[in-house]
Write a protein that holds these residues in place. Structure first.
Motif, short mmCIF file in Angstrom:
data_model
loop_
_atom_site.label_atom_id
_atom_site.label_comp_id
_atom_site.label_asym_id
_atom_site.label_seq_id
_atom_site.Cartn_x
_atom_site.Cartn_y
_atom_site.Cartn_z
N VAL A 153 -10.74 4.73 0.73
CA VAL A 153 -9.50 5.05 1.46
C VAL A 153 -8.61 3.75 1.69
O VAL A 153 -7.65 3.44 1.52
CB VAL A 153 -9.76 6.02 2.60
N MET A 154 -9.38 2.90 2.62
CA MET A 154 -8.85 1.80 3.20
C MET A 154 -8.45 1.06 2.24
O MET A 154 -7.34 0.13 2.25
CB MET A 154 -9.40 1.24 4.19
N ARG A 155 -9.51 0.36 1.44
CA ARG A 155 -9.06 -0.60 0.17
C ARG A 155 -8.54 -0.21 -1.15
O ARG A 155 -8.20 -1.02 -1.98
CB ARG A 155 -10.66 -0.98 -0.12
N GLY A 156 -8.28 1.18 -0.97
CA GLY A 156 -7.68 1.85 -2.22
C GLY A 156 -6.29 2.58 -1.92
O GLY A 156 -5.28 2.28 -2.25
N LEU A 157 -6.54 3.53 -1.15
CA LEU A 157 -5.35 4.24 -1.06
C LEU A 157 -4.46 3.85 -0.05
O LEU A 157 -3.14 3.76 -0.01
CB LEU A 157 -5.62 5.75 -0.56
N TYR A 158 -5.12 2.97 0.92
CA TYR A 158 -4.31 2.32 2.08
C TYR A 158 -4.04 0.86 1.94
O TYR A 158 -4.03 0.30 2.45
CB TYR A 158 -4.83 2.51 3.48
N ALA A 159 -4.50 0.54 0.68
CA ALA A 159 -4.32 -0.78 0.32
C ALA A 159 -2.69 -1.44 0.39
O ALA A 159 -1.83 -0.51 0.06
CB ALA A 159 -4.70 -1.28 -1.43
N GLY A 160 -2.67 -2.45 1.00
CA GLY A 160 -1.36 -3.05 1.49
C GLY A 160 -0.72 -2.47 2.53
O GLY A 160 0.44 -2.73 2.75
N SER A 161 -1.34 -1.80 3.35
CA SER A 161 -0.96 -1.04 4.50
C SER A 161 -0.28 -2.08 5.37
O SER A 161 0.75 -1.86 6.20
CB SER A 161 -1.76 -0.17 5.20
N LEU A 162 -1.28 -3.18 5.64
CA LEU A 162 -0.59 -4.24 6.60
C LEU A 162 0.70 -4.89 6.24
O LEU A 162 1.55 -4.78 6.85
CB LEU A 162 -1.52 -5.14 7.04
N PRO A 163 0.86 -5.44 4.87
CA PRO A 163 2.07 -5.81 4.39
C PRO A 163 3.27 -4.77 4.55
O PRO A 163 4.46 -4.75 4.78
CB PRO A 163 2.01 -6.50 3.24
N ALA A 164 2.78 -3.51 4.36
CA ALA A 164 3.82 -2.16 4.36
C ALA A 164 4.15 -2.16 5.62
O ALA A 164 5.57 -1.73 5.82
CB ALA A 164 2.98 -1.10 3.68
N VAL A 165 3.38 -2.36 6.69
CA VAL A 165 3.93 -2.20 8.03
C VAL A 165 4.98 -3.10 8.19
O VAL A 165 6.13 -3.08 8.82
CB VAL A 165 2.51 -2.14 9.03
N PHE A 166 4.60 -4.43 8.12
CA PHE A 166 5.55 -5.67 8.29
C PHE A 166 6.99 -5.40 7.53
O PHE A 166 8.10 -5.49 7.84
CB PHE A 166 5.18 -6.95 7.82
N PHE B 267 -7.22 10.45 -7.48
CA PHE B 267 -8.57 10.42 -7.04
C PHE B 267 -9.60 9.40 -7.80
O PHE B 267 -10.61 8.95 -7.47
CB PHE B 267 -8.90 11.83 -7.96
N SER B 268 -8.89 8.80 -8.96
CA SER B 268 -9.22 7.59 -9.53
C SER B 268 -9.33 6.36 -8.36
O SER B 268 -10.26 5.65 -8.34
CB SER B 268 -8.75 7.12 -10.67
N THR B 269 -8.29 6.19 -7.80
CA THR B 269 -8.30 5.14 -6.94
C THR B 269 -9.18 5.44 -5.58
O THR B 269 -9.65 4.41 -5.06
CB THR B 269 -6.72 4.93 -6.32
N TYR B 270 -9.17 6.63 -5.16
CA TYR B 270 -10.18 7.01 -4.32
C TYR B 270 -11.75 6.60 -4.53
O TYR B 270 -12.48 6.08 -3.69
CB TYR B 270 -10.02 8.31 -3.89
N ARG B 271 -12.06 7.39 -5.83
CA ARG B 271 -13.29 6.89 -6.24
C ARG B 271 -13.92 5.39 -6.36
O ARG B 271 -14.95 4.98 -5.96
CB ARG B 271 -13.72 7.75 -7.67
N LYS B 272 -12.92 4.67 -7.08
CA LYS B 272 -13.19 3.27 -7.22
C LYS B 272 -13.20 2.48 -6.06
O LYS B 272 -14.06 1.56 -5.67
CB LYS B 272 -12.23 2.70 -8.24
N ASP B 273 -12.18 2.64 -5.10
CA ASP B 273 -11.97 1.77 -3.97
C ASP B 273 -11.94 2.43 -2.45
O ASP B 273 -11.65 1.56 -1.59
CB ASP B 273 -10.42 1.02 -4.07
#
Length: 447
Positions: free
Chosen positions: A208-221, A200-206
């Protein structure tokens, strides 16, 4: 053809008038004496009757509003209207229904033209057709004396590669939020009280996309690179183990032999996984690791972070934590593939093969494999994440001993809960996509 006013009046009014003339003469006299009230009597069950009284204002309002054609409303609104009003209301209703029908047909034509409803199925079929032609062309070269070698094995490896790629991509989008929580808890445990606080701290500060899904593009790779190589190598290692144990088919391998093939395959996938996973982990812990980099450095995107690592550390920087990744992957995938194949064996019926157990049981087997993977190798993953995110230069055993000394043994298992919760849907999705993509691609060869 629109009925005439007289036909409408006869159809709607005559039975009611006959009924009223037989049983309600007194009511008709009362209605004549008091013109401000119109009384209509309808008969229900038995001898009971219900009387509906309409004031003059209500009668006027009912006369001007169109009736509900085809509904269960009866009599009273229709009886107080003139034949011309009834015909006009009927025509308006018919015209409105016709307009609605035309609009619905126009919308239906538009969506049929776009083919949106069947777009996923059509796209899948077209892709399978194209890939199937390519695979059959490769086999055709070998059957006609080409110089491509044993194309049957090559096509089998290519199918494993493609199926693993799709499974890896699907796995990321199912599991990325909890993977972000896991990395944060592993690398900066002092910043959060627990899994929910971190989430919830990550969600409030950043967000969904820039917080909880941060790094999703390199994660896909990372996942596509790892799983495509992993499953392609797994098929090859199964054939190698089959040769070593002197068996004819890979389907004859035992659970332990499949586990050994998975462990060997992890050697190949680790080399492709380490750089992309390093970028992913750094982006996931971006807010917490800002004081580990130059204040003016722009590391907000995968590309800028990659350039920063290349500028400051060179190629060696991308393989930081390679030793701990090997230690995590090789024994981890022994348990991963061993438990997956063993669970498939347990779930199949006597008249089934492991490939015929269906998607639900395949997902259960995949989830079991994922849980066994992470619970068996989680300490190595914690050490790897610390080394990669905090740019540590010590060896994995030195870092592990330092964690135990400063934070206790349980620190090596910090973040295990979100990892287990993440891996259940993630690996279930991975294996069901892998198995059924592989089945579909093999099916294109027989068409």
């Amino acid at each position: 053809m629109t009925p005439t006013p007289l036909e409408i009046v006869v159809a709607t009014s005559t039975p009611q008038k006959e009924h009223n003339s037989n049983e309600n003469g007194a009511d008709a006299t009362a209605a004549t004496a008091n013109p401000s009230v119109a009384t209509v009597t309808t008969k229900s069950s038995g001898s009971d009757t219900d009387k509906v009284s309409l004031s003059a204002a209500e009668a006027t309002q009912s006369a001007t509003s169109p009736p509900d054609i085809g509904s269960t409303r009866v009599g009273s609104d229709m009886l107080i209207m003139t034949p011309e009003q009834i015909a006009e209301a009927y025509e308006k209703t018919v015209q409105e229904e016709e307009r609605k029908r035309v609009k619905a047909e126009e919308r239906g034509w538009f969506f049929r033209k776009l083919n949106l409803r069947n777009a996923p199925t059509a796209l899948r079929d077209r892709l399978l057709l194209i890939v199937g032609k390519i695979l059959r062309f490769i086999l055709h070269l070998d059957m006609h004396g080409g110089t491509t070698g044993n194309n049957t094995n090559f096509v089998g490896g290519l199918i494993d590669f493609l199926a693993g790629s799709l499974g890896g991509a699907a796995q990321v989008y199912v599991s990325q939020p909890l993977d972000t929580v896991k990395v944060k808890l592993q690398t900066f445990p002092e910043a959060y009280k627990g899994m929910l606080d971190c989430f919830f701290s990550t969600y409030r500060k950043d967000g969904v996309m820039r917080g909880l899904y941060a790094g999703s593009l390199p994660a896909v790779f990372a996942n596509v690179a790892e799983n495509s190589v992993l499953f392609a190598a797994y098929g090859g290692c199964q054939k190698f183990v089959t040769y070593v144990v002197d068996k004819e088919l890979t389907s004859e391998l035992t659970t332990t032999e499949n586990a050994c093939a998975g462990s060997l395959a992890a050697c190949f996938s680790t080399l492709t996984l380490c750089p992309t996973e390093l970028i992913k982990c750094k982006l996931q812990a971006l807010r917490e690791m800002k004081h580990f980099v130059e204040p003016t450095a722009d590391i907000r995107t995968p590309w800028t972070l990659t350039r920063y690592i290349w500028r400051t550390e060179g190629i060696r920087g991308f393989y930081r934590g390679l030793g701990s990744t090997f230690v995590r992957e090789m024994p981890g995938y022994f348990f991963f593939f061993g438990s997956y194949e063993g669970t498939r064996e347990l779930l199949r019926s006597k008249d089934q093969t492991k490939d015929e157990i269906g998607p639900v049981r395949t997902m259960i087997a995949g989830a079991t494999g994922g849980v066994c993977l992470w619970t068996s190798t989680f300490p190595a993953d914690v050490i790897k994440s610390r080394i990669q995110v905090k740019n540590l230069n010590e060896g994995m055993f030195t870092v592990g001993a330092d964690i135990v000394k400063r934070e206790g043994v349980l620190a090596l298992y910090r973040g295990l809960l979100p990892s287990v919760l993440r891996t259940i849907p993630a690996t279930a999705t991975l294996f069901v996509v892998y198995e059924y993509t592989k089945k579909a691609l093999h099916g294109t060869l027989s068409q």
